[in-house]
Motif scaffolding. Structure first.
Motif, mmCIF file in Angstrom:
data_model
loop_
_atom_site.group_PDB
_atom_site.id
_atom_site.type_symbol
_atom_site.label_atom_id
_atom_site.label_comp_id
_atom_site.label_asym_id
_atom_site.label_seq_id
_atom_site.Cartn_x
_atom_site.Cartn_y
_atom_site.Cartn_z
ATOM 1 N N ASP A 86 -45.053 -10.280 -3.042
ATOM 2 C CA ASP A 86 -46.103 -9.769 -2.161
ATOM 3 C C ASP A 86 -45.629 -9.733 -0.716
ATOM 4 O O ASP A 86 -45.885 -8.761 0.019
ATOM 5 N N ARG A 96 -43.234 -6.881 -0.197
ATOM 6 C CA ARG A 96 -43.943 -5.599 -0.133
ATOM 7 C C ARG A 96 -44.567 -5.395 1.249
ATOM 8 O O ARG A 96 -44.465 -4.301 1.836
ATOM 9 N N GLN A 135 -41.843 -4.574 3.771
ATOM 10 C CA GLN A 135 -41.316 -3.219 3.599
ATOM 11 C C GLN A 135 -42.294 -2.173 4.117
ATOM 12 O O GLN A 135 -41.887 -1.204 4.765
ATOM 13 N N MET A 136 -43.569 -2.377 3.868
ATOM 14 C CA MET A 136 -44.568 -1.421 4.357
ATOM 15 C C MET A 136 -44.654 -1.453 5.871
ATOM 16 O O MET A 136 -44.819 -0.420 6.523
ATOM 17 N N PRO A 153 -41.954 0.581 -0.857
ATOM 18 C CA PRO A 153 -42.029 -0.730 -1.512
ATOM 19 C C PRO A 153 -41.247 -0.731 -2.820
ATOM 20 O O PRO A 153 -41.444 0.129 -3.667
ATOM 21 N N ARG A 154 -40.367 -1.710 -2.972
ATOM 22 C CA ARG A 154 -39.531 -1.783 -4.174
ATOM 23 C C ARG A 154 -38.903 -3.156 -4.258
ATOM 24 O O ARG A 154 -38.746 -3.845 -3.241
ATOM 25 N N TYR A 155 -38.516 -3.543 -5.458
ATOM 26 C CA TYR A 155 -37.847 -4.830 -5.629
ATOM 27 C C TYR A 155 -36.465 -4.756 -4.988
ATOM 28 O O TYR A 155 -35.730 -3.778 -5.161
#
Length: 468
Positions: free
Chosen positions: A106, A109, A112-113, A119-121
């Motif tokens: 979480d 994510r 990244q946003m 959003p990605r692993y």
């Protein structure tokens, strides 16, 4: 090569029209090419899957006439096979255990946003090795980081996705259960499905599934992603747009062929033709003719099409489906005229089988009251005398036949120097309870002598009692 297609719904609700159209396209393609059509129930979502939904799917497929050659197969019966494939991918080095917590993911994510990144692993556990404590771990597929996936989609055309755009997909949850993106491709591989026709909401999954299939050394199927169906407001078709369950259309009085015809035209065409028999659909259907853009569901067009089918189908076929609706209204079709004759009499004025069943009730059951508006308009001063004359003449007629009965109505109007409507309409209300019915000759013939005479007597008494 035998062409094999499949329909693979999740039993988390009813069979909706979007799923039915996907099933139809898959079924048509298999039938056109002499192939096989597989039904698979994707029931791995144990919390949401229900037997009731499975039954609704099977009932919908049966009502539509989309018979399947293999299945239904259930994914919950194949968990051991999925475990084998997951272990194979681990052994090959094409999958790994991921120990990242939900909180970590979480936070990743959110970061990244905030950085305006997709959003990605991030692959933290990709090369970390196996710790041995797997109770909280998921298993991810090790997606290639170089190159690209090319999909020659039979509807969308060429689609190219760079592998660097794809993250490492979870293929097994921490409790060991497989995820959709693994089970679907294992099933397609094992069942030798070589044409995957499905909604374009799955198109983002396809490159990931292709990479897993390549890692397994499997032959890739051909893909056709069908655009979604929209409601009149341009949003994706949903419950708020009305009845979207296939069986709801059965309940609302639609013939299955009418719904099939409507669904096949949602995104596919063959010239300017609007109405297709099932055989014509099979003969003419081609994935190359499926539209790339989404289609809009139009309830009025479906209703028009249903009316065409009711008017032009074999009356015996319509009667077969009508009998179910008669039962829903508590009407016993053995207590009156042959349903085939009723269908012939009412099909021009009935847009649905629900309308037809309701309009035919008076043929089979006595009515308690007259339609208030019809009675007020037609049961006027002197109408009891008109009905009495008709009653006397009908009682003396040895042959209960439509043309002869109609001639009696005409002769009575002439003798009484009345317009035909002044005679036929009171008679119609007397025998049906309402102001609308098929031609009076057809109505009387279907009702039969006994019911007609008894109802005329009842109407005369009703009118005369009103005078007192």
């Amino acid at each position: 090569m035998t062409i094999k297609t499949r329909f693979a719904p999740s039993p988390t609700g009813y069979l909706h029209v979007g799923g039915a159209r996907t099933a139809l396209f898959s079924w048509l393609y298999a039938r056109k090419h002499g192939g096989k059509f597989v039904l698979r129930i994707e029931d791995t979502d144990l919390e949401r899957s229900t037997q009731e939904s499975v039954n609704a799917i099977l009932e919908g497929m049966t009502w539509l006439g989309l018979e399947y050659d293999e299945g239904p197969f259930y994914q919950t019966h194949r968990f051991e096979r999925y475990k084998e494939i997951i272990q194979q991918l681990l052994d090959q080095g094409d999958a790994y255990y991921c120990y990242c917590s939900k909180e970590e993911l979480d936070a990743l994510r959110v970061q990244q946003m905030a950085n305006k990144e997709k959003p990605r692993y991030n692959g933290k556990c990709r090369d970390a090795g196996h710790r041995g404590d797997d109770t909280e771990a998921v298993i991810r597929f090790k997606n290639p980081t170089e190159g690209e996936v090319v999909i020659e989609d039979l509807v969308k055309g060429r689609i190219v996705v760079g592998n660097k755009e794809l993250d490492d997909l979870i293929i097994a949850r921490s409790d060991g259960t497989p995820t959709y993106n693994l089970t679907v491709l294992v099933d397609d591989m094992d069942m030798q499905v070589n044409y995957v026709i499905r909604g374009d909401d799955h198109i983002n999954n396809t490159p990931r599934q292709i990479n897993i299939l390549k890692a397994l050394g499997a032959e890739l199927p051909k893909y056709a992603h069908v655009p979604m169906i929209l409601g009149p407001d341009g949003a994706r078709l949903s419950k708020r747009h009305g009845a979207v369950s296939v069986m709801q259309y059965r309940n609302d009085g639609y013939l299955p062929e009418a719904l099939l015809n409507y669904l096949v035209r949602l995104g596919w065409s063959s010239g300017d033709q609007e109405i297709f028999s099932v055989d014509e659909m099979i003969e003419l259907f081609d994935l190359n003719d499926v539209n790339v853009s989404a289609s809009t569901f139009n309830s009025e067009k479906l209703l028009w099409l249903n009316h065409q089918y009711i008017m032009n189908s074999d009356p015996a076929h319509v009667a077969h489906h009508l009998s179910w609706h008669m039962g829903e209204l508590g009407i016993d079709p053995t207590q009156g005229p042959d349903l085939l004759e009723v269908v012939t009499a009412l099909r021009e004025r009935s847009k649905t089988l629900v309308e037809m069943a309701a309009a035919s009730r008076y043929f089979y059951q006595e009515f308690a009251d007259y339609d208030e508006k019809a009675a007020k308009k037609n049961f006027k001063q002197g109408s009891d005398d008109v009905l009495q004359q008709l009653l006397d003449k009908f009682s003396a007629e040895p042959e209960w036949q439509g043309e002869k009965l109609h001639q009696i109505v005409l002769d009575t109007a002439e003798q009484l120097e009345l317009g035909l409507g002044k005679v036929a309409q009171p008679l119609r209300v007397a025998v049906t309870g309402a102001g609308v019915s098929p031609g009076i000759d057809v109505t009387l013939a279907l009702l039969g002598r006994e019911k007609t005479l008894a109802r005329i007597e009842k109407a005369i008494e009703f009118i005369r009692n009103k005078k007192k």
